[in-house]
Design a protein around this motif. Structure first.
Motif, PDB file in Angstrom:
ATOM      1  N   ARG A  62      44.396  49.570  54.866  1.00  8.65           N
ATOM      2  CA  ARG A  62      43.410  49.574  53.785  1.00  8.65           C
ATOM      3  C   ARG A  62      43.446  50.928  53.072  1.00  8.65           C
ATOM      4  NH1 ARG A  62      41.457  50.453  58.687  1.00  8.65           N
ATOM      5  NH2 ARG A  62      39.921  52.110  59.055  1.00  8.65           N
TER       6      ARG A  62
ATOM      7  N   SER B  92      42.167  37.650  48.033  1.00  8.11           N
ATOM      8  CA  SER B  92      42.489  38.810  48.864  1.00  8.11           C
ATOM      9  C   SER B  92      41.846  40.043  48.250  1.00  8.11           C
ATOM     10  CB  SER B  92      44.005  39.021  48.937  1.00  8.11           C
ATOM     11  OG  SER B  92      44.633  37.951  49.587  1.00  8.11           O
TER      12      SER B  92
ATOM     13  N   THR C 211      44.355  38.938  38.983  1.00  7.12           N
ATOM     14  CA  THR C 211      43.731  40.110  39.597  1.00  7.12           C
ATOM     15  C   THR C 211      42.556  40.543  38.732  1.00  7.12           C
ATOM     16  OG1 THR C 211      45.827  40.847  40.567  1.00  7.12           O
ATOM     17  CG2 THR C 211      44.091  42.502  40.305  1.00  7.12           C
TER      18      THR C 211
ATOM     19  N   ILE D 143      40.172  42.031  43.414  1.00  5.66           N
ATOM     20  CA  ILE D 143      40.705  40.921  44.206  1.00  5.66           C
ATOM     21  C   ILE D 143      41.886  40.272  43.498  1.00  5.66           C
ATOM     22  CG2 ILE D 143      38.514  40.422  45.337  1.00  5.66           C
ATOM     23  CD1 ILE D 143      39.736  38.042  42.625  1.00  5.66           C
TER      24      ILE D 143
ATOM     25  N   LEU E 145      42.237  43.558  47.508  1.00  5.09           N
ATOM     26  CA  LEU E 145      43.428  44.400  47.424  1.00  5.09           C
ATOM     27  C   LEU E 145      43.223  45.798  48.001  1.00  5.09           C
ATOM     28  CD1 LEU E 145      44.692  43.398  43.864  1.00  5.09           C
ATOM     29  CD2 LEU E 145      45.385  42.485  46.078  1.00  5.09           C
TER      30      LEU E 145
ATOM     31  N   ASN F 221      43.340  46.035  52.437  1.00  8.47           N
ATOM     32  CA  ASN F 221      44.503  45.484  53.128  1.00  8.47           C
ATOM     33  C   ASN F 221      44.536  43.957  53.067  1.00  8.47           C
ATOM     34  OD1 ASN F 221      46.943  45.839  54.433  1.00  8.47           O
ATOM     35  ND2 ASN F 221      46.049  45.729  56.481  1.00  8.47           N
ATOM     36  N   ASN F 222      44.100  43.437  51.913  1.00 10.23           N
ATOM     37  CA  ASN F 222      44.215  42.000  51.623  1.00 10.23           C
ATOM     38  C   ASN F 222      43.416  41.103  52.570  1.00 10.23           C
ATOM     39  OD1 ASN F 222      46.035  42.302  49.384  1.00 10.23           O
ATOM     40  ND2 ASN F 222      47.662  42.702  50.851  1.00 10.23           N
ATOM     41  N   ILE F 223      42.292  41.610  53.113  1.00 13.67           N
ATOM     42  CA  ILE F 223      41.431  40.734  53.909  1.00 13.67           C
ATOM     43  C   ILE F 223      40.871  39.654  52.987  1.00 13.67           C
ATOM     44  CG2 ILE F 223      40.839  42.452  55.647  1.00 13.67           C
ATOM     45  CD1 ILE F 223      38.228  42.956  54.194  1.00 13.67           C
ATOM     46  N   GLU F 224      40.524  38.523  53.578  1.00 15.06           N
ATOM     47  CA  GLU F 224      40.159  37.352  52.775  1.00 15.06           C
ATOM     48  C   GLU F 224      38.682  37.330  52.394  1.00 15.06           C
ATOM     49  OE1 GLU F 224      41.866  33.074  53.317  1.00 15.06           O
ATOM     50  OE2 GLU F 224      39.919  33.122  54.363  1.00 15.06           O
TER      51      GLU F 224
ATOM     52  N   LYS G  74      44.162  33.734  45.620  1.00 12.01           N
ATOM     53  CA  LYS G  74      45.252  33.186  46.420  1.00 12.01           C
ATOM     54  C   LYS G  74      45.294  31.657  46.404  1.00 12.01           C
ATOM     55  CE  LYS G  74      47.095  36.997  47.791  1.00 12.01           C
ATOM     56  NZ  LYS G  74      48.434  37.358  47.288  1.00 12.01           N
TER      57      LYS G  74
ATOM     58  N   TYR H  33      39.714  31.128  47.320  1.00 12.41           N
ATOM     59  CA  TYR H  33      40.006  32.122  48.349  1.00 12.41           C
ATOM     60  C   TYR H  33      40.790  33.265  47.706  1.00 12.41           C
ATOM     61  CZ  TYR H  33      38.493  28.812  51.910  1.00 12.41           C
ATOM     62  OH  TYR H  33      37.743  27.954  52.682  1.00 12.41           O
TER      63      TYR H  33
END
Length: 342
Positions: free
Chosen positions: A11, A39, A72, A26, A41, A44-47, A29, A37
């Protein structure tokens, strides 16, 4: 990433999760039945998830007009469940001010992250270790590591040599002691400074103005040349002014500088000097486009136009001896031989 190599995923910030009511960047996805849904950015691209009800304040007629896979953009954090890892987000609650602040922060963080990742890869070390000892301490001290990196360009020692951390060791007597060590080794420092200077050294801005200049008096071409000299003389060492003929009666004035306001001011003074000189000989100058910053693409478009005009002139026979052009005082001025330089 090869097996056994350094972990280059991490992250951008010390906190593992964003705060509620914070705008985050974000990337979409997947679009499901209930919402999208995404990510996060910067984390670390957690949902996270945006429910359809949080897409817009207005009635939704087409989901695709509001959100698309791959897009984005900034959104607002509504809820964070750290235990389950759920993050609920909203697009409709993010304001224009939030968007501007988020985009500015993200662009800075992305540049810092790119530099840190490259150094970690070069030094064959985990990216998170680099953040723990260097990146996140700089965020805490300077508000954003980007601000610290800007200072590293001119004063790396003051910024990087001050970073330390504590390690616990067992002394010769068997007692545990705390030791303060430098966070930045000479090798890491060298890699960081090289990357930062390469990526963050300020690049000069190009300022341009477009003018039309005519003079129908006897020796009009000579008067135009003198007006061009006056324009260039208005430049300074920090902001040298150049003037170039595009095609009669169109000319461009340019300068390069690190200070946008100074560049615009210098070109404005050059236009005034050029105007005064040409009007002294009953000529006329019209500003078609006031001084403004231009991109490499703008420069290329201008060069393409000039190249095309040059080719057209070369295809025409007898252009150089055209008496009509000489009489108008708007002939194709040979800028290079007149003492002007591209």
């Amino acid at each position: 990433m090869a097996s056994g190599g350094p972990n280059l995923e991490c992250r951008m910030y010390e906190s593992r999760y964003p705060e509620v009511d914070m705008a985050v960047m974000i990337q979409v996805k997947n679009i499901a039945d209930m919402g999208a849904y995404v990510s996060l950015l910067e984390y670390n691209n957690i949902e996270g998830m945006i429910l359809f009800s949080e897409l817009s304040r207005r009635r939704i007629r087409s989901v695709n007009s509001l959100i698309r896979v791959g897009r984005t953009e900034p959104v607002m954090v509504l809820r964070v469940d750290k235990e389950k890892g759920y993050i609920d987000l909203s697009k409709r609650r993010v304001s224009e001010e939030d968007i501007a602040q988020c985009e500015e922060r993200y662009n800075k963080s992305k540049l810092v992250h790119s530099i840190m990742r490259h150094v970690a890869e070069t030094m064959n070390m985990d990216l998170e270790d680099l953040y723990v000892h260097i990146g996140w301490p700089l965020y805490r001290k300077y508000g954003h590591a980007f601000e610290a990196f800007k200072n590293v360009v001119n004063d790396p020692d003051t910024i990087l040599d001050a970073l330390t951390y504590e390690v616990k060791e067992t002394g010769s007597d068997g007692q545990e002691v705390t030791k303060v060590v430098h966070a930045v080794t000479p090798e890491i420092k060298d890699a960081l400074v090289k990357n930062i200077k390469r990526r963050m050294t300020p690049q000069p801005l190009k300022i341009r103005a477009d003018i039309e200049m005519k003079c129908f008096q006897f020796d009009g071409v000579l008067h135009i040349k003198e007006a061009m000299r006056k324009a260039e003389a208005a430049g300074t060492d920090e902001c040298p002014v150049k003037i170039k003929l595009v095609a009669p009666p169109l000319y461009v004035l340019t300068t390069q500088t690190l200070d946008k306001e100074q560049g615009i001011s210098t070109l404005s003074k050059a236009i005034v000097a050029c105007t005064e000189e040409i009007e002294r000989h009953k000529g006329k100058l019209v500003v078609k486009d006031a001084p403004r910053t231009v991109s490499e693409r703008d420069d290329k478009l201008l060069q393409d136009v000039m190249d095309k005009l040059r080719m057209n002139n070369e295809e025409k026979s007898g252009d150089e001896d055209s008496e009509e052009e000489e009489d108008t005082g708007m002939g194709d001025v040979d800028v290079e031989n007149a003492g002007f330089h591209d």
